[in-house]
Design a protein around this motif. Structure first.
Motif, PDB file in Angstrom:
ATOM      1  N   UNK A  39       0.834  -1.206   0.000  1.00  0.00           N
ATOM      2  CA  UNK A  39       0.000   0.000   0.000  1.00  0.00           C
ATOM      3  C   UNK A  39       0.867   1.254   0.000  1.00  0.00           C
ATOM      4  N   UNK A  40       1.908   1.275   0.810  1.00  0.00           N
ATOM      5  CA  UNK A  40       2.797   2.445   0.840  1.00  0.00           C
ATOM      6  C   UNK A  40       3.658   2.504  -0.418  1.00  0.00           C
ATOM      7  N   UNK A  41       4.251   1.393  -0.787  1.00  0.00           N
ATOM      8  CA  UNK A  41       5.178   1.380  -1.927  1.00  0.00           C
ATOM      9  C   UNK A  41       4.498   1.793  -3.227  1.00  0.00           C
ATOM     10  N   UNK A  42       3.253   1.428  -3.403  1.00  0.00           N
ATOM     11  CA  UNK A  42       2.559   1.683  -4.661  1.00  0.00           C
ATOM     12  C   UNK A  42       1.758   2.981  -4.687  1.00  0.00           C
ATOM     13  N   UNK A  43       1.771   3.736  -3.602  1.00  0.00           N
ATOM     14  CA  UNK A  43       1.052   5.000  -3.581  1.00  0.00           C
ATOM     15  C   UNK A  43       1.781   6.008  -4.452  1.00  0.00           C
ATOM     16  N   UNK A  44       1.066   6.577  -5.410  1.00  0.00           N
ATOM     17  CA  UNK A  44       1.685   7.554  -6.298  1.00  0.00           C
ATOM     18  C   UNK A  44       1.338   8.982  -5.909  1.00  0.00           C
ATOM     19  N   UNK A  45       0.250   9.173  -5.221  1.00  0.00           N
ATOM     20  CA  UNK A  45      -0.131  10.511  -4.769  1.00  0.00           C
ATOM     21  C   UNK A  45       0.350  10.735  -3.347  1.00  0.00           C
TER      22      UNK A  45
END
Length: 140
Positions: A39-45
């Motif tokens: 969830x953290x690694x893939x957050x782009x915003x």
């Protein structure tokens, strides 16, 4: 953020996440761990502090399983680990943890904003030092 210290488990959300990991069925723990990291690694915003603190706690759990890692001893960490239990982490999980922590420390991170709010040198701030220590173990 209800934080009372600078370690990976020393805030309300990380403590809650650790309790969920502890109470999860042993076969479900890897998915919970990888979920927080992904969830953290893939957050782009903008990365919300709750996701960031869960990722820091999850990365600390992963690091504790690696050679040279610091065992989880915090009373707020997942109790099964402080009682001598083990956790099998999946292949690639340390690399995922590195990506998650890099995102936590990156731009548009509420975690960074909250800890850096007081000004001063973040490189010397205990919360940042703690995350960088985790990164050092995870990158070995």
């Amino acid at each position: 953020m209800g934080a009372w210290d600078f370690g990976p488990f020393d805030n309300d959300h990380a403590g809650d996440w650790s309790a969920r990991l502890h109470h999860a069925e042993p076969g479900d723990r890897e998915a919970l761990l990888r979920g927080a990291l992904t969830e953290a690694a893939d957050t782009t915003g903008y990365l919300d502090n709750d996701e960031a603190t869960a990722a820091v706690a999850a990365a600390a759990v992963v690091a504790s399983t690696l050679p040279g890692g610091t065992p989880v001893t915090s009373a707020y960490g997942p109790t099964f680990l402080t009682e001598g239990g083990t956790l099998d982490i999946g292949e690639g999980t340390p690399e995922l943890a590195v990506r998650a922590l890099e995102r936590v420390l990156g731009p548009d991170s509420e975690w960074v904003e909250l800890w850096a709010d007081g000004g001063g040198d973040t490189a010397q701030h205990p919360a940042f030092v703690s995350v960088h220590e985790l990164l050092a173990v995870l990158r070995r």
